[in-house]
Design an enzyme around this catalytic site. Sequence first.
Site, PDB file in Angstrom:
ATOM      1  CE1 TYR A  99      17.715  10.844  13.749  1.00 28.47           C
ATOM      2  CE2 TYR A  99      16.761  12.034  15.609  1.00 28.47           C
ATOM      3  CZ  TYR A  99      16.715  10.990  14.697  1.00 28.47           C
ATOM      4  OH  TYR A  99      15.672  10.105  14.739  1.00 28.47           O
ATOM      5  CB  SER A 130      12.457  12.593  15.298  1.00 28.67           C
ATOM      6  OG  SER A 130      12.935  12.513  16.625  1.00 28.67           O
TER       7      SER A 130
END
Length: 291
Positions: free
Chosen positions: A197, A184
Amino acid sequence: MIDPRSRYPKPSLDGGDQQPPGSTEAMPDRPDHGEESYRGSGRLTGRKAIITGGDSGIGRAVAIAYAREGADVLISYLPDEEEDARDTAALIEKAGQKAVTMPGDIRDEAHCDAIVARALADLGGVDILVNNAAYQMMVPGGITEITTEQFDRVMKTNLYAMFWLSRAAVPHMPPGSSIINTASIQAYQSSSALLDYATTKGGIVAFTKALAEDLADKGIRVNAVAPGPIWTPLIPSTMTSSKVESFGSDTPLGRAGQPAELAPAYVYFASDDASYTTGEVLGITGGKPVS
Protein backbone atom coordinates in the site's frame (compact mmCIF):
# COMPACT_ATOMS: atom_id res chain seq x y z
CA MET A 1 -13.64 28.20 17.88
CA ILE A 2 -13.01 24.44 18.03
CA ASP A 3 -10.29 22.68 19.99
CA PRO A 4 -8.93 20.19 17.40
CA ARG A 5 -7.89 17.75 20.13
CA SER A 6 -11.41 17.22 21.36
CA ARG A 7 -13.55 17.88 18.30
CA TYR A 8 -13.98 14.12 17.80
CA PRO A 9 -13.54 11.10 20.10
CA LYS A 10 -10.10 9.76 20.88
CA PRO A 11 -9.25 6.02 20.65
CA SER A 12 -10.51 3.54 20.95
CA LEU A 13 -13.23 3.57 18.30
CA ASP A 14 -15.50 0.61 17.53
CA GLY A 15 -15.66 -0.23 13.85
CA GLY A 16 -17.38 -3.57 14.21
CA ASP A 17 -16.15 -6.99 13.10
CA GLN A 18 -15.91 -6.54 9.34
CA GLN A 19 -14.38 -7.97 6.19
CA PRO A 20 -13.22 -5.90 3.19
CA PRO A 21 -14.48 -3.65 1.76
CA GLY A 22 -16.35 -2.81 4.97
CA SER A 23 -19.60 -0.95 5.53
CA THR A 24 -20.45 2.35 7.15
CA GLU A 25 -23.72 0.94 8.44
CA ALA A 26 -21.85 -1.81 10.32
CA MET A 27 -19.65 0.63 12.26
CA PRO A 28 -20.96 1.24 15.82
CA ASP A 29 -18.89 4.43 15.90
CA ARG A 30 -20.05 6.02 12.67
CA PRO A 31 -17.69 8.36 10.81
CA ASP A 32 -18.65 11.99 10.34
CA HIS A 33 -18.87 12.81 6.62
CA GLY A 34 -20.19 16.32 7.16
CA GLU A 35 -23.83 15.26 6.87
CA GLU A 36 -24.85 17.82 9.48
CA SER A 37 -21.97 20.27 9.32
CA TYR A 38 -20.85 21.01 5.77
CA ARG A 39 -22.24 24.26 4.37
CA GLY A 40 -21.69 25.06 0.71
CA SER A 41 -21.19 28.47 -0.87
CA GLY A 42 -21.51 27.79 -4.60
CA ARG A 43 -17.79 27.26 -5.21
CA LEU A 44 -18.40 24.39 -7.67
CA THR A 45 -21.65 25.48 -9.29
CA GLY A 46 -22.21 23.73 -12.60
CA ARG A 47 -19.24 21.38 -12.28
CA LYS A 48 -19.38 17.66 -13.09
CA ALA A 49 -17.37 15.36 -10.81
CA ILE A 50 -16.29 11.72 -10.76
CA ILE A 51 -15.34 10.31 -7.35
CA THR A 52 -14.01 6.76 -7.06
CA GLY A 53 -14.72 5.08 -3.76
CA GLY A 54 -17.52 7.59 -3.39
CA ASP A 55 -19.82 5.33 -1.43
CA SER A 56 -18.24 5.82 1.99
CA GLY A 57 -15.37 7.31 3.98
CA ILE A 58 -13.43 10.15 2.39
CA GLY A 59 -15.27 9.66 -0.90
CA ARG A 60 -18.67 10.16 0.72
CA ALA A 61 -17.49 13.29 2.52
CA VAL A 62 -16.17 14.72 -0.75
CA ALA A 63 -19.39 13.83 -2.56
CA ILE A 64 -21.48 15.62 0.07
CA ALA A 65 -19.26 18.69 -0.05
CA TYR A 66 -19.18 18.82 -3.85
CA ALA A 67 -22.96 18.53 -4.08
CA ARG A 68 -23.48 21.27 -1.51
CA GLU A 69 -21.05 23.43 -3.48
CA GLY A 70 -23.21 22.97 -6.60
CA ALA A 71 -21.63 20.04 -8.48
CA ASP A 72 -23.31 17.00 -10.00
CA VAL A 73 -21.52 13.82 -8.93
CA LEU A 74 -20.87 10.33 -10.26
CA ILE A 75 -19.66 7.91 -7.60
CA SER A 76 -17.97 4.61 -8.43
CA TYR A 77 -17.75 1.74 -5.95
CA LEU A 78 -17.63 -2.03 -5.62
CA PRO A 79 -20.96 -3.88 -6.02
CA ASP A 80 -20.70 -5.05 -2.39
CA GLU A 81 -20.89 -1.40 -1.34
CA GLU A 82 -24.30 -0.77 -2.92
CA GLU A 83 -26.07 0.05 0.35
CA ASP A 84 -23.52 2.72 1.28
CA ALA A 85 -23.61 4.04 -2.28
CA ARG A 86 -27.39 4.49 -2.18
CA ASP A 87 -27.05 6.48 1.03
CA THR A 88 -24.41 8.74 -0.53
CA ALA A 89 -26.49 9.24 -3.68
CA ALA A 90 -29.46 10.25 -1.53
CA LEU A 91 -27.33 12.87 0.21
CA ILE A 92 -26.19 14.27 -3.15
CA GLU A 93 -29.78 14.49 -4.36
CA LYS A 94 -30.91 16.04 -1.09
CA ALA A 95 -28.45 18.85 -1.85
CA GLY A 96 -30.32 19.43 -5.12
CA GLN A 97 -27.71 17.89 -7.40
CA LYS A 98 -27.68 14.96 -9.81
CA ALA A 99 -26.23 11.69 -8.51
CA VAL A 100 -25.04 8.90 -10.80
CA THR A 101 -24.05 5.54 -9.30
CA MET A 102 -21.55 3.27 -11.06
CA PRO A 103 -20.87 -0.09 -9.41
CA GLY A 104 -17.98 -2.20 -10.64
CA ASP A 105 -14.33 -3.00 -10.11
CA ILE A 106 -11.81 -0.33 -11.16
CA ARG A 107 -9.17 -3.04 -11.52
CA ASP A 108 -10.79 -3.56 -14.91
CA GLU A 109 -9.54 -1.10 -17.55
CA ALA A 110 -12.79 -1.32 -19.52
CA HIS A 111 -14.78 -0.39 -16.42
CA CYS A 112 -12.61 2.68 -15.88
CA ASP A 113 -13.30 3.76 -19.45
CA ALA A 114 -17.00 3.12 -18.85
CA ILE A 115 -17.01 5.36 -15.78
CA VAL A 116 -15.80 8.31 -17.83
CA ALA A 117 -18.22 7.50 -20.67
CA ARG A 118 -21.10 7.39 -18.16
CA ALA A 119 -20.14 10.78 -16.76
CA LEU A 120 -20.08 12.26 -20.24
CA ALA A 121 -23.47 10.76 -21.06
CA ASP A 122 -25.34 11.29 -17.78
CA LEU A 123 -23.65 14.39 -16.34
CA GLY A 124 -22.83 16.06 -19.64
CA GLY A 125 -19.09 16.25 -19.03
CA VAL A 126 -16.31 15.90 -16.47
CA ASP A 127 -14.58 18.85 -14.82
CA ILE A 128 -13.31 17.12 -11.67
CA LEU A 129 -11.80 13.66 -11.30
CA VAL A 130 -11.13 12.43 -7.77
CA ASN A 131 -9.02 9.26 -7.78
CA ASN A 132 -9.83 8.22 -4.25
CA ALA A 133 -10.61 4.48 -4.16
CA ALA A 134 -7.90 2.33 -2.60
CA TYR A 135 -7.28 -1.09 -1.16
CA GLN A 136 -5.02 -2.03 1.74
CA MET A 137 -4.52 -5.05 3.93
CA MET A 138 -2.14 -5.14 6.88
CA VAL A 139 0.43 -7.95 6.73
CA PRO A 140 2.42 -7.91 9.99
CA GLY A 141 4.73 -10.64 8.68
CA GLY A 142 6.26 -8.36 6.05
CA ILE A 143 7.22 -8.99 2.46
CA THR A 144 7.42 -12.77 2.71
CA GLU A 145 3.74 -12.87 3.72
CA ILE A 146 2.44 -10.66 0.90
CA THR A 147 0.95 -12.84 -1.81
CA THR A 148 1.20 -12.00 -5.47
CA GLU A 149 -2.61 -11.90 -5.55
CA GLN A 150 -2.72 -9.21 -2.85
CA PHE A 151 0.13 -7.22 -4.41
CA ASP A 152 -1.67 -7.27 -7.75
CA ARG A 153 -4.95 -6.15 -6.17
CA VAL A 154 -3.30 -3.23 -4.39
CA MET A 155 -1.40 -2.12 -7.50
CA LYS A 156 -4.41 -2.40 -9.81
CA THR A 157 -6.80 -0.62 -7.44
CA ASN A 158 -4.49 2.15 -6.29
CA LEU A 159 -2.27 2.84 -9.32
CA TYR A 160 -3.55 1.27 -12.53
CA ALA A 161 -7.09 2.59 -12.05
CA MET A 162 -5.80 6.11 -11.39
CA PHE A 163 -3.83 5.93 -14.64
CA TRP A 164 -6.70 4.47 -16.67
CA LEU A 165 -9.27 6.95 -15.36
CA SER A 166 -7.02 9.95 -15.85
CA ARG A 167 -6.09 8.87 -19.36
CA ALA A 168 -9.75 8.41 -20.27
CA ALA A 169 -10.91 11.68 -18.70
CA VAL A 170 -8.23 14.14 -19.81
CA PRO A 171 -9.33 14.43 -23.47
CA HIS A 172 -12.77 15.56 -22.27
CA MET A 173 -11.69 17.96 -19.50
CA PRO A 174 -11.79 21.67 -20.37
CA PRO A 175 -9.29 24.25 -19.12
CA GLY A 176 -9.96 24.95 -15.45
CA SER A 177 -10.61 21.29 -14.70
CA SER A 178 -8.97 19.48 -11.81
CA ILE A 179 -7.66 16.01 -11.03
CA ILE A 180 -7.28 15.25 -7.32
CA ASN A 181 -5.58 12.07 -6.14
CA THR A 182 -5.73 10.58 -2.65
CA ALA A 183 -2.20 9.83 -1.47
CA SER A 184 -1.35 9.05 2.18
CA ILE A 185 0.99 9.68 5.07
CA GLN A 186 2.25 6.22 4.08
CA ALA A 187 4.03 7.81 1.11
CA TYR A 188 6.29 9.58 3.60
CA GLN A 189 6.18 7.47 6.77
CA SER A 190 5.89 3.98 5.30
CA SER A 191 4.91 1.03 7.45
CA SER A 192 6.37 -2.43 6.85
CA ALA A 193 2.94 -3.94 7.55
CA LEU A 194 1.55 -1.90 4.65
CA LEU A 195 4.51 -2.31 2.31
CA ASP A 196 2.50 -2.75 -0.89
CA TYR A 197 0.00 0.00 0.00
CA ALA A 198 2.79 2.44 0.93
CA THR A 199 4.48 1.69 -2.39
CA THR A 200 1.36 2.73 -4.28
CA LYS A 201 0.92 5.89 -2.24
CA GLY A 202 4.48 6.95 -3.01
CA GLY A 203 3.67 6.28 -6.64
CA ILE A 204 0.58 8.48 -6.43
CA VAL A 205 2.68 11.41 -5.22
CA ALA A 206 5.09 10.96 -8.14
CA PHE A 207 2.20 10.52 -10.60
CA THR A 208 0.55 13.70 -9.32
CA LYS A 209 3.66 15.82 -9.80
CA ALA A 210 4.45 14.41 -13.25
CA LEU A 211 0.87 14.67 -14.50
CA ALA A 212 0.62 18.26 -13.22
CA GLU A 213 3.56 19.19 -15.43
CA ASP A 214 2.11 17.23 -18.33
CA LEU A 215 -1.31 18.92 -18.22
CA ALA A 216 -0.34 22.45 -17.28
CA ASP A 217 -0.40 23.59 -20.90
CA LYS A 218 -4.00 22.32 -21.14
CA GLY A 219 -5.09 24.37 -18.12
CA ILE A 220 -5.83 21.21 -16.09
CA ARG A 221 -4.52 21.20 -12.53
CA VAL A 222 -3.42 18.03 -10.71
CA ASN A 223 -3.00 17.87 -6.94
CA ALA A 224 -3.15 15.34 -4.13
CA VAL A 225 -4.38 15.07 -0.57
CA ALA A 226 -2.29 12.93 1.79
CA PRO A 227 -4.47 11.82 4.71
CA GLY A 228 -3.15 10.52 7.99
CA PRO A 229 -5.23 8.07 10.05
CA ILE A 230 -8.85 8.69 8.99
CA TRP A 231 -11.78 6.76 10.46
CA THR A 232 -13.46 4.93 7.56
CA PRO A 233 -14.80 1.38 6.94
CA LEU A 234 -11.42 0.49 5.45
CA ILE A 235 -9.87 0.58 8.93
CA PRO A 236 -11.88 -2.08 10.84
CA SER A 237 -12.13 -4.26 7.72
CA THR A 238 -8.40 -4.42 6.95
CA MET A 239 -6.55 -3.94 10.26
CA THR A 240 -6.02 -6.10 13.32
CA SER A 241 -8.20 -5.40 16.35
CA SER A 242 -5.23 -4.06 18.32
CA LYS A 243 -4.40 -1.59 15.54
CA VAL A 244 -8.02 -0.46 15.36
CA GLU A 245 -8.12 0.11 19.13
CA SER A 246 -5.12 2.46 19.00
CA PHE A 247 -5.89 3.99 15.59
CA GLY A 248 -4.90 7.65 15.51
CA SER A 249 -3.44 7.74 19.02
CA ASP A 250 0.11 8.27 17.71
CA THR A 251 -0.70 11.64 16.10
CA PRO A 252 0.20 14.89 17.86
CA LEU A 253 -3.53 15.64 18.12
CA GLY A 254 -4.03 12.25 19.75
CA ARG A 255 -6.94 10.98 17.67
CA ALA A 256 -8.03 9.74 14.28
CA GLY A 257 -9.34 12.21 11.76
CA GLN A 258 -12.86 12.12 10.38
CA PRO A 259 -13.74 12.20 6.66
CA ALA A 260 -15.49 15.55 7.15
CA GLU A 261 -12.15 17.09 8.08
CA LEU A 262 -10.70 16.28 4.64
CA ALA A 263 -13.55 17.35 2.37
CA PRO A 264 -12.66 21.09 2.37
CA ALA A 265 -9.23 20.27 0.92
CA TYR A 266 -10.81 18.49 -2.03
CA VAL A 267 -13.16 21.43 -2.52
CA TYR A 268 -10.24 23.86 -2.50
CA PHE A 269 -8.26 21.91 -5.10
CA ALA A 270 -11.33 21.60 -7.34
CA SER A 271 -12.31 25.26 -7.08
CA ASP A 272 -11.02 28.39 -8.76
CA ASP A 273 -9.49 29.39 -5.41
CA ALA A 274 -6.68 26.97 -6.34
CA SER A 275 -6.16 28.37 -9.84
CA TYR A 276 -2.41 28.82 -9.23
CA THR A 277 -1.95 25.51 -7.41
CA THR A 278 -0.85 22.38 -9.26
CA GLY A 279 1.53 19.54 -8.49
CA GLU A 280 1.00 19.98 -4.74
CA VAL A 281 0.39 17.45 -1.98
CA LEU A 282 -1.56 18.65 1.06
CA GLY A 283 -1.08 16.58 4.19
CA ILE A 284 -4.02 16.29 6.57
CA THR A 285 -2.49 14.08 9.19
CA GLY A 286 -3.24 15.31 12.70
CA GLY A 287 0.26 16.73 12.94
CA LYS A 288 2.36 13.96 11.42
CA PRO A 289 4.93 15.46 9.03
CA VAL A 290 4.51 15.04 5.29
CA SER A 291 7.91 15.73 3.80
